[in-house]
Design an enzyme around this catalytic site. Structure first.
Site, mmCIF file in Angstrom:
data_model
loop_
_atom_site.group_PDB
_atom_site.id
_atom_site.type_symbol
_atom_site.label_atom_id
_atom_site.label_comp_id
_atom_site.label_asym_id
_atom_site.label_seq_id
_atom_site.Cartn_x
_atom_site.Cartn_y
_atom_site.Cartn_z
ATOM 1 C CG ASP A 74 -27.822 103.356 34.393
ATOM 2 O OD1 ASP A 74 -27.390 104.403 34.637
ATOM 3 O OD2 ASP A 74 -27.179 101.934 34.758
ATOM 4 C CD GLU A 118 -35.095 110.345 30.745
ATOM 5 O OE1 GLU A 118 -35.189 111.555 30.162
ATOM 6 O OE2 GLU A 118 -35.738 109.470 30.594
ATOM 7 C CE1 TYR A 119 -25.150 110.006 29.498
ATOM 8 C CE2 TYR A 119 -25.416 107.780 28.411
ATOM 9 C CZ TYR A 119 -24.829 108.959 28.770
ATOM 10 O OH TYR A 119 -23.602 109.610 28.151
ATOM 11 C CG ASP A 120 -28.991 103.222 28.357
ATOM 12 O OD1 ASP A 120 -28.031 104.126 28.353
ATOM 13 O OD2 ASP A 120 -29.434 102.252 28.917
ATOM 14 C CB SER A 134 9.465 111.173 35.238
ATOM 15 O OG SER A 134 10.783 111.528 35.071
ATOM 16 C CG LEU A 135 6.510 113.519 39.704
ATOM 17 C CD1 LEU A 135 5.414 113.437 40.962
ATOM 18 C CD2 LEU A 135 6.778 115.019 39.719
ATOM 19 C CD GLU A 167 -2.035 116.183 43.778
ATOM 20 O OE1 GLU A 167 -2.939 116.123 42.538
ATOM 21 O OE2 GLU A 167 -1.046 116.927 43.470
ATOM 22 C CE LYS A 182 4.578 107.782 41.391
ATOM 23 N NZ LYS A 182 4.183 106.637 40.498
ATOM 24 C CG ASP A 237 0.685 101.459 39.407
ATOM 25 O OD1 ASP A 237 1.385 101.948 38.572
ATOM 26 O OD2 ASP A 237 0.743 100.290 39.833
ATOM 27 C CD GLU A 292 -0.553 108.124 36.186
ATOM 28 O OE1 GLU A 292 0.189 107.350 35.948
ATOM 29 O OE2 GLU A 292 -0.166 109.402 35.958
ATOM 30 C CE1 TYR A 323 0.073 115.077 36.467
ATOM 31 C CE2 TYR A 323 -1.006 113.128 35.967
ATOM 32 C CZ TYR A 323 0.275 113.880 36.031
ATOM 33 O OH TYR A 323 0.913 113.674 34.763
ATOM 34 C CE LYS A 350 1.771 117.022 41.738
ATOM 35 N NZ LYS A 350 0.580 117.134 40.665
ATOM 36 C CE LYS A 357 6.659 104.436 43.106
ATOM 37 N NZ LYS A 357 7.558 104.133 41.870
ATOM 38 C CB CYS A 396 35.239 89.633 30.818
ATOM 39 S SG CYS A 396 33.895 89.741 29.684
ATOM 40 C CB CYS A 448 36.060 89.074 25.979
ATOM 41 S SG CYS A 448 36.604 90.247 27.110
ATOM 42 C CB CYS A 460 34.943 93.737 30.808
ATOM 43 S SG CYS A 460 35.876 93.076 29.339
ATOM 44 C CB CYS A 492 34.113 93.066 25.645
ATOM 45 S SG CYS A 492 33.164 91.872 26.663
#
Length: 670
Positions: free
Chosen positions: A34, A36-38, A83-84, A113, A115, A117, A170, A222, A288, A312, A406, A409, A424, A429
């Site tokens: 790190d 060296e990167y810095d 969306s899927l 693959e 999924k 979140d 994602e 993805y 897929k 899911k 109801c 109403c 209803c 209403c």
């Protein structure tokens, strides 16, 4: 240090820092410490500070910079970010497999693959440089969050090849980052995030990019939405993922090509068990079709592709006590019972209410008030009661009976067309009217800022609004008298209402709450009929011919516009100046009517010299053309710049007319 040396050294430093960052954040295999990167980063910062003209947008120093934004601008997706569809069990997946095979034949393979979140985003690169990032939004229009996505270290600012490409991925918050964030918020006595997904979404919508940078987000790419290059022989989804790896993107390596649905089940079983051991949250498996040609043949519905599905995971289940049942009347009149529960944690959030669906569900599950009940989140989102633990009853539990009238109403409730739900059907209403108003002003409908559920309820209870037309009658002197309505709030609200009059027709159609007409269908109808006057006179036969409009929806539309009160409402809205026409991406000038581009589907590919891609797209659309991201049989024209790749090749194979940039310029300027 002279400028020539500084420029050469800055280029060297950027190349090194890009490589070391890729090794650290994407490969998780750093080759330098790190420190060296810095050291190299500080050297580059020093050079760019001394020579500001040398700063480039893809410099590693530019990941966080600039002033906080006042708001995010809207972005129109060139290719919809769909969306899927979901699968929740083995039978759902077998049905998907059957549909795919009947559509393209038996020779099929899938890619499975994890999924993730998180939050779906789209990233655009021009000649290898990151130029724009956007949220999914409604799939057609998202928000430009480029400044925040630049802070995600695993998103490359410059690719390993100078390609023009749009990719989808994602963004997520790793479990450890989430734990650290909540630990810090707890110390500051701030509200904790419920789960990593909410934390990631909230981080990307911060107007100050420095806050987003502090959240340590990550990404997995993805898919490829579109790409322009000669050297990409990508014929399958798996090859596309490999190409993303070659470009320097971070993809999830826990993927597998499966030749049978049984292999898919094995993959799901493995990750259902191993899910807790991952350093990030997943909520399912995405399946897929691998061959891109088969994906194209299968196509998509208004909402989702037919060639992919998301399995899911079974939802987490917990036990709590059902203390009561509340009845809610929706905008379509359906009366829904809701369980009132002792608070309990489910899938990262505190749940106190859960759906009971309908009376038949309560009877079938033998649920009583006072029962100990099992709760889960359907699809990890909506809390629902799964079953009652009858063996734990004490004898003090009470039976529940749905009312005959109801609760809002007092009109008699009915079951329509053998529906399970009680409904209803009183058009006056109060509960339905209120819910309809809330829907009308919502984000995907008329999008009137400042008119949330509480304000609508307040206006309704004070008798200031009875239908959507009343929103445009509201006066400053009426609003200023209401509780928690200051002068600035009232002025902002009235301005938001005035602004909503300029919305395109599809927002109004969705806001009117026509049964079965969602946001996507509303846009389809608006684009096809162009005006509400044309739509309201459309016959059932005309509606059914519109792509993705089925008989059930068509019957609902004709029934809606057959009502006299609907005609009166439309005329009221017209009198108030509410737009009743489809505006589309741009308003077309008169000269577009007879132009060559009018009504044609056009694809831009390769590098343009005289125009930017956006300039060319805007000019073509002003003349009535539609610019799309992929070449298909329905494409009328392909405009090929330098280094045009796979799209040009496909156009030639399909016999589609091809122009060079000079011909485009002649047409646009002539």
């Amino acid at each position: 240090m002279d400028k020539a040396f500084a420029q050469k050294r800055a280029q060297e430093l950027r190349a090194l820092l890009h490589q070391y960052g890729y090794e650290y954040y994407v490969l998780d295999s750093p080759t330098v410490p790190d420190s060296e990167y810095d050291r190299l980063m500080q050297e580059l910062i020093h050079i760019e500070k001394e020579f500001p003209a040398l700063i480039t947008t893809d410099s590693p120093t530019q990941r966080v910079g600039g002033e906080p934004l006042s708001a995010f601008t809207k972005v129109q997706h060139d290719i919809p970010l769909l969306s899927l569809a979901n699968a929740f069990n083995e039978q759902d997946l077998r049905d998907f497999d059957r549909r795919v095979r009947s559509g393209v034949g038996e020779e099929i393979s899938y890619v499975c693959e994890l999924k993730i979140d998180g939050l779906a985003v789209s990233l655009k690169y021009e000649n290898g440089s990151f130029v724009q990032g956007a949220t999914r939004g409604d799939g057609t229009t998202g928000e430009d969050i480029t400044v925040n996505l630049r802070t995600v270290q695993s998103i490359p600012l410059r690719l390993k090849q100078p390609v023009t490409i749009e990719v989808r991925g994602e963004v997520f918050m790793p479990k450890r980052s989430f734990e650290r964030l909540n630990e810090e918020r707890e110390k500051q006595d701030e509200m904790l995030f419920a789960n990593p997904r909410n934390a990631a979404a909230g981080s990307l919508r911060q107007l100050d990019p420095k806050i987003a940078a502090s959240r340590h987000l990550d990404i997995f790419l993805y898919g490829i939405a579109s790409v322009d290059t000669l050297d990409v022989p990508v014929a399958s989804h798996s090859e596309g993922l490999d190409f993303l790896d070659e470009l320097g993107f971070k993809t999830n390596q826990e993927r597998k090509k499966c030749d049978t649905i049984e292999e898919v089940f094995t993959f799901i079983s493995h990750w259902t068990e191993q899910r807790p051991n991952l350093p990030y949250e997943i909520d399912g498996i995405v399946i897929k079709v691998n061959a891109l040609s088969q994906q194209e043949n299968l196509g998509a519905t208004v909402k989702s592709p037919r060639w992919a599905i998301a399995y899911k995971f079974p939802a987490e289940e917990v036990v709590t006590t059902l203390r009561g049942i509340e009845l809610n009347v929706g905008r379509t009149g359906v009366v829904t019972p809701t369980a009132m529960l002792d608070p309990v944690q489910v899938a990262g959030t505190t749940v106190q209410r859960a759906t009971l669906h309908n009376e038949d569900f309560i009877r079938e599950k033998e649920i009583k008030i006072g029962d100990r009940v099992v709760i889960k989140k359907a699809g990890d989102i909506i809390p629902e009661v799964v079953r009652a633990l009858s063996e734990q009853r004490t004898g003090e539990e009470e039976e529940f009976y749905m009312p005959t009238h109801c609760p809002a109403c007092e009109s008699e409730l009915v079951r329509l067309d053998d529906e399970v739900a009680l409904r209803c059907i009183n058009p006056k209403c109060s509960a339905q009217i209120r819910e309809g108003l809330i829907h009308f002003v919502s984000r995907n409908a008329m999008n009137i800022d400042g008119l949330g559920e509480k304000v609508i309820t307040q206006l309704f209870n004070h008798g200031l609004i009875k239908d959507v037309a009343d929103l445009y009658r509201l006066k400053r002197e009426e609003l200023i008298q209401l509780e928690r309505m200051g002068e600035k709030s009232v002025d902002n609200l009235l301005q938001a209402i005035e602004t909503s009059k300029k919305n395109s027709l599809e927002r109004l159609l969705f806001g009117l709450g026509i049964r079965y007409v969602g946001a996507k269908a509303a846009k389809t109808l608006a684009k096809h009929f162009m005006t509400i006057d044309r739509l309201k006179t459309a016959t059932l036969e005309e509606l059914i011919t519109v792509d993705e409009i089925g008989e059930k929806m068509a019957e609902s539309i004709t029934a809606y516009f057959h009502k006299e009160e609907v005609h009166e409402l439309i005329e009221e809205l017209r009198d108030f100046g509410v737009n009743l026409t489809y505006l589309g991406p741009v308003d077309l000038p008169k000269e577009s009517e007879n132009h060559y581009f009018n009504g044609k589907s056009i694809v831009l590919t390769g590098k343009l010299e005289q125009f930017t891609r956006e300039e060319a797209k805007e000019k073509i659309e002003l003349l009535g053309g539609k610019v799309t991201g992929s070449v298909s049989k329905s494409t009328d024209l392909v405009i090929a710049g330098e280094k045009a790749g796979s799209k040009l090749k496909k156009a030639e194979e399909l016999g589609i007319e091809v122009w060079d940039e000079a011909r485009l310029a002649e047409e646009l300027n002539g």
